[in-house]
Structure formats: C-alpha cells, structure tokens
Design a protein around this motif. Structure first.
Motif, short mmCIF file in Angstrom:
data_model
loop_
_atom_site.label_atom_id
_atom_site.label_comp_id
_atom_site.label_asym_id
_atom_site.label_seq_id
_atom_site.Cartn_x
_atom_site.Cartn_y
_atom_site.Cartn_z
N LEU A 18 12.64 14.59 -16.56
CA LEU A 18 13.47 14.75 -17.76
C LEU A 18 13.96 13.39 -18.26
O LEU A 18 14.04 13.14 -19.46
N ASN A 19 14.25 12.50 -17.30
CA ASN A 19 14.76 11.19 -17.71
C ASN A 19 13.72 10.35 -18.45
O ASN A 19 14.06 9.38 -19.11
N GLY A 23 16.85 12.86 -27.81
CA GLY A 23 16.60 13.72 -28.99
C GLY A 23 15.32 14.51 -28.89
O GLY A 23 15.00 15.26 -29.82
N ALA A 24 14.56 14.36 -27.79
CA ALA A 24 13.31 15.13 -27.66
C ALA A 24 13.63 16.62 -27.71
O ALA A 24 14.68 17.06 -27.21
N HIS A 25 12.73 17.39 -28.28
CA HIS A 25 13.02 18.82 -28.44
C HIS A 25 13.01 19.52 -27.07
O HIS A 25 12.08 19.34 -26.28
N HIS A 55 20.72 17.58 -20.03
CA HIS A 55 20.00 16.33 -20.26
C HIS A 55 20.08 15.94 -21.74
O HIS A 55 20.31 14.78 -22.08
N SER A 56 19.94 16.94 -22.62
CA SER A 56 19.98 16.66 -24.06
C SER A 56 21.33 16.10 -24.49
O SER A 56 21.41 15.25 -25.38
N MET A 81 18.48 24.38 -28.98
CA MET A 81 18.33 25.19 -27.75
C MET A 81 17.98 26.65 -28.04
O MET A 81 17.67 27.41 -27.13
N PHE A 82 18.03 27.04 -29.31
CA PHE A 82 17.88 28.48 -29.61
C PHE A 82 16.55 29.05 -29.07
O PHE A 82 16.51 30.15 -28.52
N THR A 83 15.47 28.31 -29.28
CA THR A 83 14.17 28.87 -28.87
C THR A 83 14.05 28.88 -27.33
O THR A 83 13.35 29.72 -26.76
#
Ligand code: ACO
Length: 429
Positions: free
Chosen positions: A121-122, A127-129, A179-180, A380-382
C-alpha cells in the motif's frame, strides 16, 4: 408446452431444447447449434444470453423481484445480519443458531492481514483510487496462501479460503481507507460483530476508544445485505469467467473487483454523488441537468438511473431510499444533495425520455448519500459495494466449480480484413 423449439434456417429444421426455470422463465438451448448448422448466435453485451443455470439468486426485472435462495430481499434486509446472508448465499440455507455462531467464530479468527500488505500500500501514490488498491491487495492474497492455488483443491481448502476472504475483506477495506487518509491502521477487534468491527477499523483511532452508533451499524448492515448478490451481473460473470479457467478464488475476485470499478457498474455510486455535487456547485437546476442528459451532451447519463435487468423498479433502491431517510433523520443531517436527488428522481420519473426507456433509480442512486452521511469519502463508495458483494462472488465461483462448468469462451463474428498478401517493410507506403 413442447420440450423443443424448431429453428428453420433456409428450409432446414433444427431442434432447440426448451428449458424451464423454477419461476417459469424459459430458455432455448443453442449449445449444439453451431455443430449442427455452423451458425452461432450474436448477442452484444449478452443482453439475452443465459451463460449458466444457477440456484443462488432469482430476479424478475419486470416485477422488481429479488430473492436469494428463495428468500425475498425485503425479508433478508429487515431481519438478518450480513453474515447470515453470506452463509445463505454460499451454503444454500439460512444458518440455525449454532451454525451461525460457529460461522461467526471461525470468521473472527481469520481477520488479521499479513503486515507486508502495508508495504505494498505504501508504494501507491497519494490519492490513488482505493479500488485499484483493493484489486491489487486481493490478487496479492493468493501469494500469501499458496495452498489455495491448486485448481483441484478439496472442499476443506475451499472453506478455509472462503473464511479467510470473508474475514480479511473488512480489514483490507479499512486498511485502504486509513492509508488513503494517512492514518495508522486500527487492528481488528474479534469480539465485535462483522459490521461493528469494520466500522471501528475505519472510523476508530488507535489513540481513542471507539463506540459504534447503532444507527450507523444498522444502516451499514442493511447496505451490505442489499449489495450481497445480483446473479449474473458484470462482476459476477467476470468472477465465474476467470474461475472457469481454474484460476484461484483470490485472482477471480480481484478480476470481479476490476469489473465492479467501472462507472456503468459499481462505480456508479461514486459518480452519482459527484454528479449531485457538480449540479450543486455549478448552480444549474436538476431540470437543466436532465436536459443535458436527454440531449446526450458529451455522453452525460443520469448516473444511478437505469438497469440492464430492472425495467420497472429496483427493489434495492426502494429499501435504500427508506434507510436513507431514517439515517439522515436520526443523524440530524440535512444534505442539500438529497434534495437535488429527490428533484431529479421526481422529474425523471415523469419525463417521456426516461419513461419510454424504462429508466428508474437503481441501487446506487441513494446509497452514496447514506455513505456520505456515515462519513465515508466518495472514493470509498465502490469499495463498500465490493465489501457487500464478496459473498455473492464467492457463491457464484463455488457454484460454477461445483457444476464443473467448462471454460468460458464466447465465439465472435469476424468482420475484419480477409486474407491479404504480406507487404515487406520496404514496400509499405
Ligand atoms: N441516463 C440517460 N440515458 C440512459 C441511461 C441513463 N442512466 N441509461 C440508459 N440510457 C439510455 C441510453 O442512452 C439508450 O438510449 P438510446 O436508445 O436513445 O440510445 C437506452 O437508454 C438504452 O441504454 P443501454 O445502455 O442500451 O441500456 P443497458 O441496459 O445496456 O444499460 C446501464 C444499463 C449500463 C445500467 C445504463 O442504464 C447506465 O449507464 N446507467 C447509468 C450508470 C449506472 O447507474 N450504473 C449502475 C447500474 S446498477 C449496478 O451496477 C449496481
């Protein structure tokens, strides 16, 4: 009624066996047609093609009916926990008290995710989706559990993989959220229920106690149930298609997540909220936005409207709208986007353009407003859709393998160049 239909092509007759479903749906079996006649059937987007038989979900788009394993979505959403519905979808029956307790305990013992997942993740840019991350982490899981890679693994292996998936998915989704926003992850609390544990990992902080608001956990439980399965939709078909090559369950579900990400499928919930926000920010009226849609300006669609199968109403949208009203009232949220959504719906449901095309609000139309009220960032919705859909994907994959279905491999009608002589590089213009 006859058991066969007769297809007449240029005077020659072909027998097509007729199959009848539990609820009287009818299908023509064309699987031998090409061998016998050289004809294939053409059906772009599989609008009229049954890719499989299934015992998981029944839906009637004309009547707005959705049932899982024979139980109505209204009853399930009203009375069940998400894990009960997951059990039902995957195992075929509602669990009794003992079965549910064993299932919950087993799931709660698999919630931790390998620490090295954080390293991956790092590596993502800020800003990555989150859907890109979810897809990748899901594929990565297969590397941590090589025992799940054997395409001929036994029932016990499947059960462990299923338990791991259901248990780790909330942890993974919450890790991606943390992470986001740049916060340290909150580890799972195994004595909380599935939904509360997820909410704590998402909205809790490592430095503070977290108390879950029952209004929020009830709404979240309902939302997850409403997304749990939807028969042969784009992502479920993808999971089945990938799994039909005997790819492992993690890889198949990673592919399903990719399919879900698209704005015409699960990605619509993010797009709906962005559309409402845009209408508000630009100061245009809902009517002006609908005019743009009807004029097909730059491919603008009314996001959250229309459905491949529902041509009357989406029963999930009805339940969500009710839940939305309750959540906003109980949380004291007065969201102007809800007013815009209601106005859009009111006008569109009377407008000839939408009426004649049988376009109605779908599950995504109101879900984003609730997610926003609950405090989830739009991106995060999807991911939340994927969290809800996981049991459906698992059930579809399992059924496909148990039925020993052949590898998915559609035909095509070739419309390209006929054979032409090769041109050497020196002779090419
Ligand atoms: N807004 C405006 N027009 C629409 C919409 C819409 N949301 N949906 C369909 N149409 C129009 C099309 O432009 C087309 O019109 P035309 O005949 O004049 O060309 C007609 O309705 C038929 O459209 P299709 O795309 O052929 O319908 P299809 O059944 O293939 O598409 C879909 C279904 C993809 C869901 C579509 O309705 C859509 O794009 N909706 C918006 C995105 C959305 O909300 N997706 C979520 C679906 S639910 C889910 O996946 C959980």
């Amino acid at each position: 009624m006859s058991d066969n239909a007769i297809l007449n092509i240029e005077g020659k007759e072909y027998n097509l066996p007729i199959h009848k479903g539990t609820e009287g749906e009818l299908a023509l079996n064309i699987s031998k047609l090409r061998d016998e006649s050289q004809y294939i059937t053409l059906d772009l987007g599989y609008k009229n093609t049954g890719a499989t038989t299934s015992k998981i979900t029944f839906l009637d788009g004309e009547e707005g009916i959705l049932r899982h394993r024979g139980y109505s979505i209204e009853d399930l959403a009203e009375n069940c926990t998400f894990l009960e519905v997951a059990y039902l979808l995957i195992k075929g029956n509602l669990p009794n008290v003992e079965e549910l307790s064993t299932f919950q305990n087993t799931i709660s013992r698999h919630t931790l995710v390998h620490e090295d997942v954080k390293l991956m993740l790092n590596a993502y840019p800020t800003g990555a989706h989150p859907m890109g991350k979810l897809m990748a982490v899901m594929a990565l899981m297969s590397s941590f559990y090589p025992d799940s890679l054997n395409p001929h693994s036994q029932e016990d292996d499947f059960a462990v993989t299923m338990n791991r998936l259901l248990a780790k998915m909330p942890t993974i989704c919450a890790m991606i959220h943390k992470h986001s926003v740049g916060h340290p992850m909150v580890y799972p609390t195994n004595n909380l229920n599935y939904v509360e544990n997820y909410l704590k990992m998402t909205f809790g902080h490592i430095t503070e106690e977290y108390e879950c608001d029952p209004v929020i956990s009830d709404a979240m439980n309902k939302l997850l149930i409403l997304h749990a399965d939807h028969e042969q939709n784009c992502s479920a078909s993808t999971v089945r298609m990938v799994g039909s090559s005997h790819a492992n369950l993690y890889a198949s579900i990673s592919a399903g997540i990719a399919a879900l990400w698209g704005p015409l499928h699960g990605g619509a919930n993010q797009q709906v909220l962005e559309m409402l926000q845009e209408i508000k920010d630009s100061g245009i009226t809902p009517q002006q936005h609908l005019d743009k849609v009807k004029n097909k300006e730059a491919g603008v669609r009314l996001m959250g409207f229309g459905h491949r199968v529902y041509k009357n109403f989406d029963p999930r949208a009805k339940i969500i709208k009710g839940a939305c009203d309750n959540v906003l009232k109980k949380l004291g949220v007065n969201d102007p986007l809800l007013d815009i959504a209601m106005k859009l719906e009111e006008i569109a449901l009377k407008d000839e353009y939408f009426v004649s095309r049988k376009l109605y609000p779908n599950v995504d139309f109101y879900s984003g407003i609730i997610y926003k009220a609950l405090g989830f960032p739009t991106q995060m919705f999807t991911v939340l859709f994927a969290l809800g859909r996981l049991p459906g994907w698992i059930a579809q994959w399992k059924e496909m393998r148990e039925n020993n279905e052949p590898i998915g491999r559609p035909r095509q009608l070739y419309l390209g160049e006929p054979l032409r002589p090769f041109i050497k590089m020196s002779d090419r213009k």
